[in-house]
Design a protein around this motif. Sequence first.
Motif, PDB file in Angstrom:
ATOM      1  N   LEU A 177      65.726  19.229 -11.862  1.00 27.94           N
ATOM      2  CA  LEU A 177      64.336  18.497 -12.236  1.00 27.94           C
ATOM      3  C   LEU A 177      63.454  19.481 -12.732  1.00 27.94           C
ATOM      4  CD1 LEU A 177      64.078  16.321  -9.051  1.00 27.94           C
ATOM      5  CD2 LEU A 177      65.134  15.826 -11.269  1.00 27.94           C
ATOM      6  N   VAL A 178      62.893  19.000 -13.753  1.00 31.67           N
ATOM      7  CA  VAL A 178      61.717  19.715 -14.650  1.00 31.67           C
ATOM      8  C   VAL A 178      60.612  18.768 -14.801  1.00 31.67           C
ATOM      9  CG1 VAL A 178      63.242  21.442 -15.534  1.00 31.67           C
ATOM     10  CG2 VAL A 178      62.697  19.444 -16.908  1.00 31.67           C
ATOM     11  N   THR A 179      59.608  19.283 -15.031  1.00 32.17           N
ATOM     12  CA  THR A 179      58.516  18.663 -15.286  1.00 32.17           C
ATOM     13  C   THR A 179      58.188  18.371 -16.712  1.00 32.17           C
ATOM     14  OG1 THR A 179      56.714  20.377 -15.077  1.00 32.17           O
ATOM     15  CG2 THR A 179      57.189  19.072 -13.158  1.00 32.17           C
ATOM     16  N   ASP A 180      58.278  19.377 -17.570  1.00 33.50           N
ATOM     17  CA  ASP A 180      58.092  19.510 -19.173  1.00 33.50           C
ATOM     18  C   ASP A 180      56.574  19.100 -19.100  1.00 33.50           C
ATOM     19  OD1 ASP A 180      58.199  19.782 -21.808  1.00 33.50           O
ATOM     20  OD2 ASP A 180      58.795  18.030 -21.992  1.00 33.50           O
ATOM     21  N   ALA A 181      55.541  19.410 -18.025  1.00 32.11           N
ATOM     22  CA  ALA A 181      54.287  19.001 -18.091  1.00 32.11           C
ATOM     23  C   ALA A 181      53.566  19.744 -18.974  1.00 32.11           C
ATOM     24  CB  ALA A 181      53.734  18.908 -16.672  1.00 32.11           C
ATOM     25  N   MET A 182      52.493  18.854 -19.572  1.00 38.44           N
ATOM     26  CA  MET A 182      51.435  19.513 -20.221  1.00 38.44           C
ATOM     27  C   MET A 182      50.112  19.471 -19.322  1.00 38.44           C
ATOM     28  SD  MET A 182      50.775  16.341 -23.000  1.00 38.44           S
ATOM     29  CE  MET A 182      49.056  17.105 -23.718  1.00 38.44           C
ATOM     30  N   ASP A 183      49.093  19.995 -20.198  1.00 41.92           N
ATOM     31  CA  ASP A 183      47.618  20.049 -19.460  1.00 41.92           C
ATOM     32  C   ASP A 183      47.106  18.775 -18.838  1.00 41.92           C
ATOM     33  OD1 ASP A 183      47.189  19.249 -21.906  1.00 41.92           O
ATOM     34  OD2 ASP A 183      45.564  20.314 -22.087  1.00 41.92           O
ATOM     35  N   ALA A 184      47.752  17.739 -19.392  1.00 41.32           N
ATOM     36  CA  ALA A 184      47.070  16.273 -18.933  1.00 41.32           C
ATOM     37  C   ALA A 184      47.902  15.906 -17.652  1.00 41.32           C
ATOM     38  CB  ALA A 184      47.615  15.029 -19.952  1.00 41.32           C
ATOM     39  N   ALA A 185      48.700  16.560 -17.137  1.00 47.94           N
ATOM     40  CA  ALA A 185      49.214  16.206 -15.758  1.00 47.94           C
ATOM     41  C   ALA A 185      48.063  16.409 -14.854  1.00 47.94           C
ATOM     42  CB  ALA A 185      50.252  17.073 -15.530  1.00 47.94           C
ATOM     43  N   HIS A 239      60.526  24.589 -16.562  1.00 45.49           N
ATOM     44  CA  HIS A 239      59.992  23.950 -17.844  1.00 45.49           C
ATOM     45  C   HIS A 239      58.664  23.340 -17.772  1.00 45.49           C
ATOM     46  CE1 HIS A 239      61.200  22.029 -21.958  1.00 45.49           C
ATOM     47  NE2 HIS A 239      60.040  22.039 -21.953  1.00 45.49           N
ATOM     48  N   CYS A 240      57.756  24.139 -17.958  1.00 45.85           N
ATOM     49  CA  CYS A 240      56.188  23.490 -17.507  1.00 45.85           C
ATOM     50  C   CYS A 240      55.248  23.880 -18.619  1.00 45.85           C
ATOM     51  CB  CYS A 240      55.797  23.853 -16.145  1.00 45.85           C
ATOM     52  SG  CYS A 240      54.112  23.218 -15.744  1.00 45.85           S
ATOM     53  N   HIS A 241      54.664  23.088 -19.270  1.00 49.00           N
ATOM     54  CA  HIS A 241      53.475  23.813 -20.461  1.00 49.00           C
ATOM     55  C   HIS A 241      52.143  23.736 -19.866  1.00 49.00           C
ATOM     56  CE1 HIS A 241      56.683  23.524 -23.225  1.00 49.00           C
ATOM     57  NE2 HIS A 241      57.024  22.355 -22.855  1.00 49.00           N
ATOM     58  N   GLY A 242      51.759  23.010 -18.594  1.00 50.09           N
ATOM     59  CA  GLY A 242      50.332  23.225 -18.044  1.00 50.09           C
ATOM     60  C   GLY A 242      50.311  22.127 -16.946  1.00 50.09           C
ATOM     61  N   GLY A 243      49.100  21.832 -16.495  1.00 47.14           N
ATOM     62  CA  GLY A 243      48.727  21.009 -15.775  1.00 47.14           C
ATOM     63  C   GLY A 243      47.450  20.931 -15.132  1.00 47.14           C
ATOM     64  N   GLY A 244      46.720  19.776 -14.652  1.00 45.48           N
ATOM     65  CA  GLY A 244      45.335  19.747 -14.159  1.00 45.48           C
ATOM     66  C   GLY A 244      44.356  20.362 -15.120  1.00 45.48           C
ATOM     67  N   GLY A 245      44.744  20.097 -16.456  1.00 44.80           N
ATOM     68  CA  GLY A 245      43.642  20.284 -17.517  1.00 44.80           C
ATOM     69  C   GLY A 245      43.776  21.620 -17.994  1.00 44.80           C
ATOM     70  N   HIS A 246      44.795  22.386 -17.752  1.00 45.48           N
ATOM     71  CA  HIS A 246      44.809  23.990 -18.156  1.00 45.48           C
ATOM     72  C   HIS A 246      46.391  24.174 -18.765  1.00 45.48           C
ATOM     73  CE1 HIS A 246      41.501  24.488 -15.504  1.00 45.48           C
ATOM     74  NE2 HIS A 246      42.158  23.946 -14.532  1.00 45.48           N
ATOM     75  N   ARG A 247      46.512  24.808 -19.664  1.00 44.98           N
ATOM     76  CA  ARG A 247      47.483  25.476 -20.410  1.00 44.98           C
ATOM     77  C   ARG A 247      48.257  26.413 -20.272  1.00 44.98           C
ATOM     78  NH1 ARG A 247      44.471  23.876 -25.908  1.00 44.98           N
ATOM     79  NH2 ARG A 247      43.562  21.785 -25.264  1.00 44.98           N
ATOM     80  N   PHE A 248      49.685  26.664 -20.266  1.00 41.03           N
ATOM     81  CA  PHE A 248      50.320  27.865 -20.492  1.00 41.03           C
ATOM     82  C   PHE A 248      50.378  28.103 -21.970  1.00 41.03           C
ATOM     83  CE2 PHE A 248      52.493  26.517 -16.538  1.00 41.03           C
ATOM     84  CZ  PHE A 248      51.972  27.394 -15.456  1.00 41.03           C
ATOM     85  N   THR A 249      50.256  27.324 -22.723  1.00 44.64           N
ATOM     86  CA  THR A 249      50.725  27.285 -24.131  1.00 44.64           C
ATOM     87  C   THR A 249      49.532  28.364 -25.141  1.00 44.64           C
ATOM     88  OG1 THR A 249      49.614  25.344 -24.543  1.00 44.64           O
ATOM     89  CG2 THR A 249      51.849  25.097 -24.241  1.00 44.64           C
ATOM     90  N   THR A 250      48.530  28.516 -24.641  1.00 42.61           N
ATOM     91  CA  THR A 250      47.586  29.455 -25.522  1.00 42.61           C
ATOM     92  C   THR A 250      47.567  30.806 -25.238  1.00 42.61           C
ATOM     93  OG1 THR A 250      45.786  28.966 -23.700  1.00 42.61           O
ATOM     94  CG2 THR A 250      46.032  27.346 -25.587  1.00 42.61           C
ATOM     95  N   GLY A 251      48.247  31.312 -23.996  1.00 40.34           N
ATOM     96  CA  GLY A 251      48.367  32.747 -23.864  1.00 40.34           C
ATOM     97  C   GLY A 251      47.200  33.223 -22.871  1.00 40.34           C
TER      98      GLY A 251
END
Length: 365
Positions: A256-264, A48-60
């Motif tokens: 364990l999951v991060t649920d991280a967004m691009d702000a990680a 479960h991860c939406h992004g990180g390092g200023g980058h996103r999975f959510t936009t395709g």
Amino acid sequence: MTRVSGRIVRPGTVIEGHVDVDGPTIAAVTAGPADSADFVLPGFVDLHCHGGGGHRFTTGDPDQARAAADFHLRHGTTTVLASLVSSPYALMRDATRAYVPLVSEGVLAGVHYEGPYLSHTRCGAQNPEFLRDPAPDELTELIDLSAGTLRMVTLAPELPGALAAVEQLTRSGVLAALGHTDATYEQTLAGVAAGATVGTHLFNGMRPPHHREPGPVIALLDSAPVLCELIADGIHLHPGMLRFAARAAGPDRSALVTDAMDAAGMPDGRYDLGGQGVEVTDRVARLTRDGSIAGSTLTMDAALRNAVGAGIPLEDAAAMAATTPARALGLRGQVGAIEAGLRADLVVLGPDLSVKRVMRRGAWI
């Protein structure tokens, strides 16, 4: 042949010894004196991860997805699902198509739809504009075009058509996860009976437990087939609640999951999640519109440290970060443990559990 020595963390135990790597594969694991006090763990598996390092999975966007996966790889996550948030059908379709080549290449392990079939009452940071009831035709089209890329869908079991959707996903080999739900205890058990096997970030986005209405949390913890996701950032869950949930479900049913967004991994400031403004202050991400917690800024190495800090034994925390989620994805014979014949995905941690080196497919990152 490459040899990695130290304190090797394997299911249920930690041994001093060596891991021999031949090409992309673990060739052998042997016990014996090692000249290093480092810990050697299996590569982390984040469901479960939406992004990180200023980058996103959510936009395709495939370039964004590749960069987000690379950011988390440097923190030990060698297997990751790209999680979307509740979105219009067109974005779900286009993102899924765009990620098929990345899954074939091995950058991603698949796609996870967190929504849009979620409860308005418990939507949390999900965009309410895009929430809707499950639609069989929509799901069929998405499953077909994904070509096996779609691995998990989170939905609320109390919605009209949700139980049929759980059955449809299960028949198609896609994990059905229950989350962002205001379901009763009985409605949650009905979802499990229909085939759901994952609880999305347990406690968060769920009707809270009550002694006269246990709700989804207790139903999921008490259901043997269900894997319970836990966000170990000290924000979503108090350390005592994390320890309780992990002990109640056991390491074989806790992930364990991060649920991280691009702000990680990024500075405090303003970000976006599913078309909604997010403000990050001192690691905590909240929607600007109502202050709801909006994903996390967590990485899996930090999640592991927090789990150990909460009193979970290291070998159990490692199972929760790798072995158990790998099994849920059907990858038990490929990744998730340090065993001969498995892919050489390793994380070397110092005595303080900070990341020193990461190996993926036998190559140091």
